[in-house]
Design a protein around this motif. Structure first.
Motif, mmCIF file in Angstrom:
data_model
loop_
_atom_site.group_PDB
_atom_site.id
_atom_site.type_symbol
_atom_site.label_atom_id
_atom_site.label_comp_id
_atom_site.label_asym_id
_atom_site.label_seq_id
_atom_site.Cartn_x
_atom_site.Cartn_y
_atom_site.Cartn_z
ATOM 1 N N ALA B 78 0.840 -1.208 0.000
ATOM 2 C CA ALA B 78 0.000 0.000 0.000
ATOM 3 C C ALA B 78 0.871 1.253 0.000
ATOM 4 N N ALA B 79 1.922 1.251 0.824
ATOM 5 C CA ALA B 79 2.806 2.420 0.870
ATOM 6 C C ALA B 79 3.517 2.600 -0.460
ATOM 7 N N ALA B 80 3.989 1.499 -1.051
ATOM 8 C CA ALA B 80 4.756 1.587 -2.295
ATOM 9 C C ALA B 80 3.893 2.124 -3.433
ATOM 10 N N VAL B 81 2.694 1.586 -3.579
ATOM 11 C CA VAL B 81 1.858 2.004 -4.700
ATOM 12 C C VAL B 81 1.407 3.457 -4.504
ATOM 13 N N GLU B 82 1.205 3.874 -3.249
ATOM 14 C CA GLU B 82 0.824 5.263 -3.001
ATOM 15 C C GLU B 82 2.002 6.202 -3.289
ATOM 16 N N MET B 83 3.231 5.788 -2.946
ATOM 17 C CA MET B 83 4.394 6.623 -3.261
ATOM 18 C C MET B 83 4.554 6.811 -4.765
ATOM 19 N N ILE B 84 4.312 5.742 -5.521
ATOM 20 C CA ILE B 84 4.370 5.869 -6.989
ATOM 21 C C ILE B 84 3.308 6.850 -7.466
ATOM 22 N N HIS B 85 2.105 6.713 -6.931
ATOM 23 C CA HIS B 85 1.021 7.616 -7.333
ATOM 24 C C HIS B 85 1.376 9.067 -6.992
ATOM 25 N N VAL B 86 1.845 9.295 -5.769
ATOM 26 C CA VAL B 86 2.162 10.664 -5.334
ATOM 27 C C VAL B 86 3.298 11.256 -6.181
ATOM 28 N N TYR B 87 4.346 10.453 -6.440
ATOM 29 C CA TYR B 87 5.450 10.990 -7.266
ATOM 30 C C TYR B 87 4.923 11.391 -8.637
ATOM 31 N N SER B 88 4.003 10.589 -9.197
ATOM 32 C CA SER B 88 3.501 10.908 -10.538
ATOM 33 C C SER B 88 2.718 12.223 -10.527
ATOM 34 N N LEU B 89 2.009 12.489 -9.424
ATOM 35 C CA LEU B 89 1.284 13.758 -9.329
ATOM 36 C C LEU B 89 2.265 14.935 -9.254
ATOM 37 N N VAL B 90 3.335 14.770 -8.459
ATOM 38 C CA VAL B 90 4.323 15.855 -8.307
ATOM 39 C C VAL B 90 4.934 16.200 -9.663
ATOM 40 N N HIS B 91 5.338 15.179 -10.420
ATOM 41 C CA HIS B 91 5.935 15.445 -11.737
ATOM 42 C C HIS B 91 4.887 15.960 -12.728
ATOM 43 N N ASP B 92 3.677 15.414 -12.654
ATOM 44 C CA ASP B 92 2.605 15.810 -13.551
ATOM 45 C C ASP B 92 2.234 17.287 -13.375
ATOM 46 N N ASP B 93 2.363 17.788 -12.157
ATOM 47 C CA ASP B 93 1.993 19.180 -11.876
ATOM 48 C C ASP B 93 3.058 20.185 -12.326
ATOM 49 N N MET B 94 4.250 19.704 -12.673
ATOM 50 C CA MET B 94 5.355 20.629 -13.001
ATOM 51 C C MET B 94 5.053 21.456 -14.255
ATOM 52 N N PRO B 95 5.700 22.616 -14.365
ATOM 53 C CA PRO B 95 5.437 23.508 -15.502
ATOM 54 C C PRO B 95 5.589 22.852 -16.870
ATOM 55 N N CYS B 96 6.560 21.922 -17.018
ATOM 56 C CA CYS B 96 6.743 21.321 -18.345
ATOM 57 C C CYS B 96 5.672 20.274 -18.646
ATOM 58 N N LEU B 125 10.801 9.683 -4.310
ATOM 59 C CA LEU B 125 9.617 8.914 -3.908
ATOM 60 C C LEU B 125 9.504 7.624 -4.724
ATOM 61 N N GLN B 126 9.853 7.698 -6.004
ATOM 62 C CA GLN B 126 9.809 6.469 -6.797
ATOM 63 C C GLN B 126 10.817 5.455 -6.225
ATOM 64 N N ALA B 127 12.036 5.904 -5.954
ATOM 65 C CA ALA B 127 13.038 4.988 -5.388
ATOM 66 C C ALA B 127 12.545 4.422 -4.053
#
Lengths: 310, 310
Positions: B78-96, B125-127
């Motif tokens: 549960a922690a691992a899959v949530e960390m992957i999800h959260v990291y994807s949101l952080v990168h997805d929100d970036m200006p580029c 977070l992915q690592a």
């Protein structure tokens, strides 16, 4: 690489065989361009499969020689650690980090493609590193040794720790925070111990961990070796950044000074930096003494790291 | 969470216990702020530890109930899959990428900190996700079941595949390429199957894989369930983006239309999108029939995904 490379080969030939073999191994563990999304897979291959020095794979194979690690585990470990290294370069080159346009003599990913693609290429290469290291082993190998999954699991945990916030990413965060600051020698060392040292250490330990169980003494000796070459690698990087030209390096030279980054050369001066690199080479050799002739490739790699010209 | 949550609890209470338990689990698997580099660890916690719906952890625990997966494995998954999800949101929100300033009602990481930190937070977070899932198990559990390392390894491989270029990252690449384009319904479906579907499927399968070995029929039924809720999740996301306001969503509403992104609502219209979500909810329930009452939480989660208001 279908078979182990004979230890009788001269070092340069051995290294060349590992390097060219890595292209095949990476080709096997990266999705082909024919798979959707084609552009992402093309960009991943553009950055991962064009040679490079492959220092980390060389360390994996050299350490594997000492501990008779099975070849399929070495291949997975070498590919995984190189994918982590390559992804870190792609992200490091992005405009919000080092903003570099040239890498290994070619346009960086965000220049050749675009920033969003560079972000995704790095993210996907990191995932692929862990997919590669956790890939099921050939049935013969898996059944020959019941302890294999546990060993693979330890290798994964080691690589993940070395890549994350208490390893490579942590070192990059410290590096970012240190631009324009005056660092002490020990602060500079701590930054590099994480930023480049952690992954170089992981490469050595991955090659070893895949083989027979290590004694505490063997672990400590490998750690000493890894610490020495990790530091030497960075000292030499700083020397080259200050003395070589961009064409030789395949990346922008003189960038550290231009970016006002603290380096060994800026803190110690050129002469003392060169003396430090030489001393670390000696430490690395010394650490390997217990392993005798089996550690020959690791010794030669310490020499390569200190004596390289690019 | 020290003990399994009783299945007798009403769904809302069960979900609340999983959600609040996740804060503890994430706290355990993320480095504390006292560890260097403090700012990076602070930023990782800022984005990972503030609630959120925790849909993926809920799916992990719900699937774990069906297959009696040991709690320590569920926590790691549960922690691992949530960390992957959260990291994807952080990168997805970036200006580029999506260039978004608001997430879960708070400034996004690159706004609160800076772009380079957002990049590193995502990478780290992915690592950490893979470090968490490969973390050594408590000795009692490891010795109680000799097949445990092999099981953990399969879970790691599944998560890595679901996160990478043939999973989540691949979906994001297709999403980027499709801005301003007219997609057919099946192209839109393929994009979402990778972008959000792959990780939701991984959550279900991770919870299941940690337990007893699955039969081919069980695997197929879980896949049908995961496909239905994955698609439903996206259809409902598009409906909410078109109908709810930013305050309710905790993120910028109406962004898809403003960005000229193809959505279910733009292709099918609102009414047909709502009917599709309802049909998918039925498909999810149907897929779970073979598991009887043990799949009660998975059924309730399908309802939650379709009936949620944010």
């Amino acid at each position: 690489m279908n078979a182990r490379i004979p230890t009788s080969l001269p070092f340069a030939d051995w290294a060349k065989q590992v390097q060219s073999g890595m292209e095949d191994v990476l080709d096997r563990f990266l999705a082909p361009v024919s798979v959707v999304p084609a552009r992402l897979h093309e960009a991943m291959r553009y950055t991962a499969m064009d040679g490079g020095k492959r220092v980390r794979p060389l360390l994996v194979y050299a350490a594997g020689d000492v501990f008779d690690t099975p070849l399929p585990l070495l291949e997975r470990a070498a590919a995984a650690v190189e994918m982590i290294h390559v992804y870190s370069l792609v992200h490091d080159d992005m405009p919000c980090m080092d903003d570099d346009a040239l890498r290994r003599g070619k346009p960086t990913v965000h220049v050749k493609y675009d920033e969003a693609t560079a972000l995704l290429v790095g993210d996907a290469l990191q995932a692929q590193a862990f997919a590669t290291l956790s890939a099921p082993l050939e049935a013969e190998l898996a059944t020959a040794d019941a302890g294999m999954p546990a060993r693979q699991l330890r290798m994964l945990n080691l690589l993940a720790q070395a890549s994350g916030s208490v390893g490579m990413c942590g070192g990059q965060a410290i590096d970012l925070a240190s631009v324009g600051m005056t660092l002490s020698l020990s602060e500079l060392e701590q930054m590099h111990r994480l930023k480049t040292g952690a992954l170089l250490r992981a490469a050595v330990l991955l090659g070893a961990l895949g083989g027979k169980a290590l004694t505490a003494d063997e672990s400590a000796a490998l750690d000493d070796y890894a610490r020495a070459i990790g530091l030497a690698f960075q000292v030499v990087d700083d020397i080259l950044d200050a003395t070589a030209d961009s064409a030789t390096l395949g990346k922008t030279a003189g960038k550290d000074a231009a970016d006002n980054k603290p380096t060994y050369v800026s803190i110690l001066g050129l002469g003392e930096s060169q003396a430090l690199a030489e001393k670390l080479r000696g430490n690395a050799h010394q650490a390997l003494a217990p392993f005798g002739d089996k550690a020959r490739r690791l010794r030669e790699l310490a020499d390569l790291i200190v004596q390289r010209k690019a």
